[in-house]
Design a protein around this motif. Structure first.
Motif, PDB file in Angstrom:
ATOM      1  N   PRO A 119       6.460 -14.031   8.796  1.00  0.00           N
ATOM      2  CA  PRO A 119       6.423 -13.341  10.097  1.00  0.00           C
ATOM      3  C   PRO A 119       5.786 -11.959  10.029  1.00  0.00           C
ATOM      4  O   PRO A 119       5.018 -11.585  10.917  1.00  0.00           O
ATOM      5  CB  PRO A 119       7.902 -13.259  10.483  1.00  0.00           C
ATOM      6  N   ALA A 120       6.086 -11.208   8.963  1.00  0.00           N
ATOM      7  CA  ALA A 120       5.504  -9.867   8.818  1.00  0.00           C
ATOM      8  C   ALA A 120       4.005  -9.951   8.586  1.00  0.00           C
ATOM      9  O   ALA A 120       3.223  -9.167   9.158  1.00  0.00           O
ATOM     10  CB  ALA A 120       6.170  -9.125   7.658  1.00  0.00           C
ATOM     11  N   ILE A 121       3.567 -10.918   7.772  1.00  0.00           N
ATOM     12  CA  ILE A 121       2.144 -11.039   7.453  1.00  0.00           C
ATOM     13  C   ILE A 121       1.350 -11.536   8.657  1.00  0.00           C
ATOM     14  O   ILE A 121       0.257 -11.042   8.956  1.00  0.00           O
ATOM     15  CB  ILE A 121       1.957 -11.988   6.249  1.00  0.00           C
ATOM     16  N   VAL A 122       1.900 -12.534   9.359  1.00  0.00           N
ATOM     17  CA  VAL A 122       1.219 -13.065  10.547  1.00  0.00           C
ATOM     18  C   VAL A 122       1.125 -11.995  11.630  1.00  0.00           C
ATOM     19  O   VAL A 122       0.086 -11.837  12.289  1.00  0.00           O
ATOM     20  CB  VAL A 122       1.954 -14.314  11.074  1.00  0.00           C
ATOM     21  N   THR A 123       2.209 -11.241  11.841  1.00  0.00           N
ATOM     22  CA  THR A 123       2.193 -10.157  12.819  1.00  0.00           C
ATOM     23  C   THR A 123       1.140  -9.118  12.460  1.00  0.00           C
ATOM     24  O   THR A 123       0.392  -8.642  13.329  1.00  0.00           O
ATOM     25  CB  THR A 123       3.581  -9.478  12.895  1.00  0.00           C
ATOM     26  N   ALA A 124       1.057  -8.780  11.178  1.00  0.00           N
ATOM     27  CA  ALA A 124       0.048  -7.819  10.719  1.00  0.00           C
ATOM     28  C   ALA A 124      -1.358  -8.337  11.009  1.00  0.00           C
ATOM     29  O   ALA A 124      -2.233  -7.584  11.446  1.00  0.00           O
ATOM     30  CB  ALA A 124       0.222  -7.556   9.227  1.00  0.00           C
ATOM     31  N   GLY A 125      -1.563  -9.649  10.781  1.00  0.00           N
ATOM     32  CA  GLY A 125      -2.879 -10.240  11.044  1.00  0.00           C
ATOM     33  C   GLY A 125      -3.257 -10.151  12.511  1.00  0.00           C
ATOM     34  O   GLY A 125      -4.396  -9.816  12.865  1.00  0.00           O
ATOM     35  N   LEU A 126      -2.309 -10.436  13.395  1.00  0.00           N
ATOM     36  CA  LEU A 126      -2.573 -10.358  14.837  1.00  0.00           C
ATOM     37  C   LEU A 126      -2.912  -8.929  15.260  1.00  0.00           C
ATOM     38  O   LEU A 126      -3.856  -8.688  16.026  1.00  0.00           O
ATOM     39  CB  LEU A 126      -1.353 -10.845  15.617  1.00  0.00           C
ATOM     40  N   ILE A 162       0.276   0.368  11.892  1.00  0.00           N
ATOM     41  CA  ILE A 162       1.370  -0.605  11.968  1.00  0.00           C
ATOM     42  C   ILE A 162       0.959  -1.916  11.311  1.00  0.00           C
ATOM     43  O   ILE A 162       1.728  -2.519  10.565  1.00  0.00           O
ATOM     44  CB  ILE A 162       1.782  -0.835  13.439  1.00  0.00           C
ATOM     45  N   ALA A 163      -0.285  -2.342  11.590  1.00  0.00           N
ATOM     46  CA  ALA A 163      -0.769  -3.615  11.055  1.00  0.00           C
ATOM     47  C   ALA A 163      -0.907  -3.585   9.539  1.00  0.00           C
ATOM     48  O   ALA A 163      -0.557  -4.548   8.850  1.00  0.00           O
ATOM     49  CB  ALA A 163      -2.117  -3.963  11.694  1.00  0.00           C
ATOM     50  N   ASN A 164      -1.418  -2.475   9.010  1.00  0.00           N
ATOM     51  CA  ASN A 164      -1.699  -2.397   7.568  1.00  0.00           C
ATOM     52  C   ASN A 164      -0.457  -2.273   6.707  1.00  0.00           C
ATOM     53  O   ASN A 164      -0.513  -2.529   5.497  1.00  0.00           O
ATOM     54  CB  ASN A 164      -2.613  -1.196   7.271  1.00  0.00           C
ATOM     55  N   THR A 165       0.653  -1.869   7.309  1.00  0.00           N
ATOM     56  CA  THR A 165       1.860  -1.603   6.520  1.00  0.00           C
ATOM     57  C   THR A 165       2.275  -2.814   5.678  1.00  0.00           C
ATOM     58  O   THR A 165       2.591  -2.684   4.496  1.00  0.00           O
ATOM     59  CB  THR A 165       3.019  -1.186   7.439  1.00  0.00           C
ATOM     60  N   ALA A 166       2.273  -4.001   6.284  1.00  0.00           N
ATOM     61  CA  ALA A 166       2.705  -5.198   5.559  1.00  0.00           C
ATOM     62  C   ALA A 166       1.811  -5.480   4.362  1.00  0.00           C
ATOM     63  O   ALA A 166       2.273  -5.987   3.330  1.00  0.00           O
ATOM     64  CB  ALA A 166       2.737  -6.406   6.493  1.00  0.00           C
ATOM     65  N   PHE A 422     -10.123 -11.558   7.759  1.00  0.00           N
ATOM     66  CA  PHE A 422      -9.721 -10.345   7.045  1.00  0.00           C
ATOM     67  C   PHE A 422      -8.231 -10.351   6.737  1.00  0.00           C
ATOM     68  O   PHE A 422      -7.740  -9.512   5.996  1.00  0.00           O
ATOM     69  CB  PHE A 422     -10.083  -9.097   7.840  1.00  0.00           C
ATOM     70  N   SER A 423      -7.479 -11.313   7.313  1.00  0.00           N
ATOM     71  CA  SER A 423      -6.047 -11.411   7.044  1.00  0.00           C
ATOM     72  C   SER A 423      -5.551 -12.781   7.467  1.00  0.00           C
ATOM     73  O   SER A 423      -6.281 -13.561   8.082  1.00  0.00           O
ATOM     74  CB  SER A 423      -5.278 -10.333   7.820  1.00  0.00           C
ATOM     75  N   ILE A 424      -4.315 -13.069   7.132  1.00  0.00           N
ATOM     76  CA  ILE A 424      -3.651 -14.280   7.601  1.00  0.00           C
ATOM     77  C   ILE A 424      -3.053 -13.978   8.970  1.00  0.00           C
ATOM     78  O   ILE A 424      -2.418 -12.948   9.158  1.00  0.00           O
ATOM     79  CB  ILE A 424      -2.546 -14.705   6.613  1.00  0.00           C
ATOM     80  N   GLY A 425      -3.253 -14.880   9.916  1.00  0.00           N
ATOM     81  CA  GLY A 425      -2.725 -14.665  11.259  1.00  0.00           C
ATOM     82  C   GLY A 425      -2.048 -15.918  11.779  1.00  0.00           C
ATOM     83  O   GLY A 425      -1.462 -16.678  11.013  1.00  0.00           O
TER      84      GLY A 425
END
Length: 468
Positions: A119-126, A162-166, A422-425
């Motif tokens: 959840p943290a990684i997907v949220t960061a991706g979004l 906020i996004a990069n924190t994870a 650039f990330s997992i979403g």
């Protein structure tokens, strides 16, 4: 008699009776069973029950898809009827592990570590996708939105933070989950992970430049030089270090008297694991992680079309076996090394499963199955494919085949175009938010393929099946 009570009774009968149930629990949408003998399950009877939307076996567990809001009520009725006693997810995991071989146990371990932090990684991706829409040039206009409208710049900056924190503190997240999985103290796992990305260390993303310039800082321990580097975005160092920490902590806890455990166990555990991490674990796994990343990149760079066709087509089969969890670590490593080309194929595979399930809504006559096809298609379009795959597509087979053919074609296409995330979403229709904007045109073509082709193929296969 209530619907939930009757459904619970029928489910217990269909899975072989209460004597065949070793342990049972539930998650948000599914009943999870550890069964003594899965061959006793009557799947046809099980899936004829009104509240059941599908069933499948994975990682030694037999899971029955019920749906959010209803599954907990059915579970409560089942506990009351059978007297099996409420079980935690850990109880079911332990009971089901006896059914696994060593490879399955390794895959399950990785799944148990990465699923809680998704959840943290997907949220960061979004959120990173939203930030890129605001800061990326050439999306809606020649310049970026923040260039044309400077008042949006600080908003984009906060979203990016906020996004990069994870991702910046990824070892902290993995440390918490991994140490918890290995039976240690999750708090020590967090401290261990944050220790590996401490601000006093050279940032891992600046290691290459510092090494080329000969400016990598070191510690000198009585003549032994240790590189003073962090492990931002790295997966392997914290996984191995977490295992060592849990082993040491459990060893000391058994042998140190209760009265002085707080003074002895945490400090010694962190000290020994910390030194081991910086002296041996970190450097070795950092090298291995980069070797793995470089190897995957080289393989797909030299055989892009073939790699895209095979991975795009086989991803759904990996989900069926549970092996897709092993690629989470690779995806995270690639994302932190400049972009992952594997994750876009995952997103397209999920959409393909949704399109095939949606086609079945128009093909099937039974109202319950039509409803299940529609709801599971929507779920797959939003990144959750289990209801579509196990409730519809695998049940009828030809929709599943249509989906994997389509995702293989789409995977081949986007790999030849060099599409990267650039990330997992969210692995469905919103997935474009995690794709670098320069690859949007190619990715949208890939999305068109997995929306249209599975739908058409499923219809064709259904017509062929009727003519036989």
């Amino acid at each position: 008699m209530s619907t939930n009570k009757e459904a619970a009774r029928q489910i217990v009968e269909a899975v072989g009776g209460k004597e065949n149930i070793s342990a049972a629990t539930h998650c948000v949408t599914r009943l999870r069973f550890a069964l003594h003998d899965e061959s006793k399950v009557d799947k046809e009877k099980l899936e004829s029950i009104d509240l059941v939307k599908g069933s499948f076996a994975t990682n030694g567990q037999f899971q029955v898809v019920i749906g959010q809001g209803t599954v907990n009520k059915v579970y409560k009725e089942m506990v009351e009827q059978t007297g099996i006693g409420e079980s935690s997810k850990d109880d079911v995991k332990k009971a089901s592990e006896s059914n696994l071989n060593p490879l399955q146990r390794a895959i399950k371990t990785l799944a148990d570590i990465f699923i809680p932090i998704l959840p943290a990684i997907v949220t960061a991706g979004l959120l990173m996708g939203i930030n890129n829409i605001l800061t990326g040039p050439g999306i809606f206009m020649e310049d970026s939105i923040v260039t044309a409208y400077p008042q949006w710049a600080d908003l984009a900056n906060i979203i990016n933070l906020i996004a990069n924190t994870a991702f910046v503190f990824l070892p902290g997240l993995i440390g918490w989950s991994a140490v918890n999985r290995f039976g240690g103290s999750p708090l020590l796992g967090i401290v261990l992970g944050l220790m590996l990305v401490h601000p006093d260390l050279l940032n891992a993303w600046g290691y290459g430049a510092a090494q080329a310039a000969g400016e990598v800082p070191v510690w000198n321990l009585f003549g032994l030089e240790i590189e003073k580097i962090g492990y931002q975005g790295q997966v392997l160092p914290i996984l191995v270090a977490s295992y060592l920490l849990a082993v040491i902590e459990k060893f000391l806890t058994k042998r140190v008297p209760d009265g002085i455990q707080l003074l002895i166990v945490p400090p010694v555990t962190l000290l020994v694991t910390g030194f081991a991490s910086f002296i041996l674990i970190g450097p070795v796994t950092f090298f291995l992680g980069n070797l793995l990343t470089d190897g995957v990149i080289t393989l797909f760079a030299n055989f892009a079309a073939l790699g895209g066709f095979l991975y795009g087509g086989l991803y759904a089969l990996l989900v069926v076996t549970g092996m897709h969890h092993t690629f989470l670590a690779v995806d995270l490593q690639l994302a932190n090394a400049g972009g992952t080309f594997l994750w876009p194929m995952l997103a397209l595979s999920n959409i393909a499963q949704g399109s095939a399930a949606l086609a079945m809504m128009f093909i099937l006559k039974d109202e319950k199955q039509k409803g299940l096809s529609l709801t599971s298609a929507i779920s797959a379009y939003l990144g959750i494919t289990e209801p579509a795959m196990f409730g519809v597509n695998l049940r009828f087979r030809y929709p599943f085949i249509a989906a994997i053919i389509s995702s293989a074609i789409a995977g081949l296409f986007i790999m030849t175009q060099g599409v990267k995330a650039f990330s997992i979403g969210v692995g469905g229709l919103p997935g474009f938010l995690s794709i670098s904007s320069e690859f949007w045109p190619a990715f949208f073509i890939g999305m068109a393929i997995v929306i249209v082709v599975p739908f058409v193929l499923t219809y064709v296969f259904a017509k062929m099946k009727k003519q036989q």
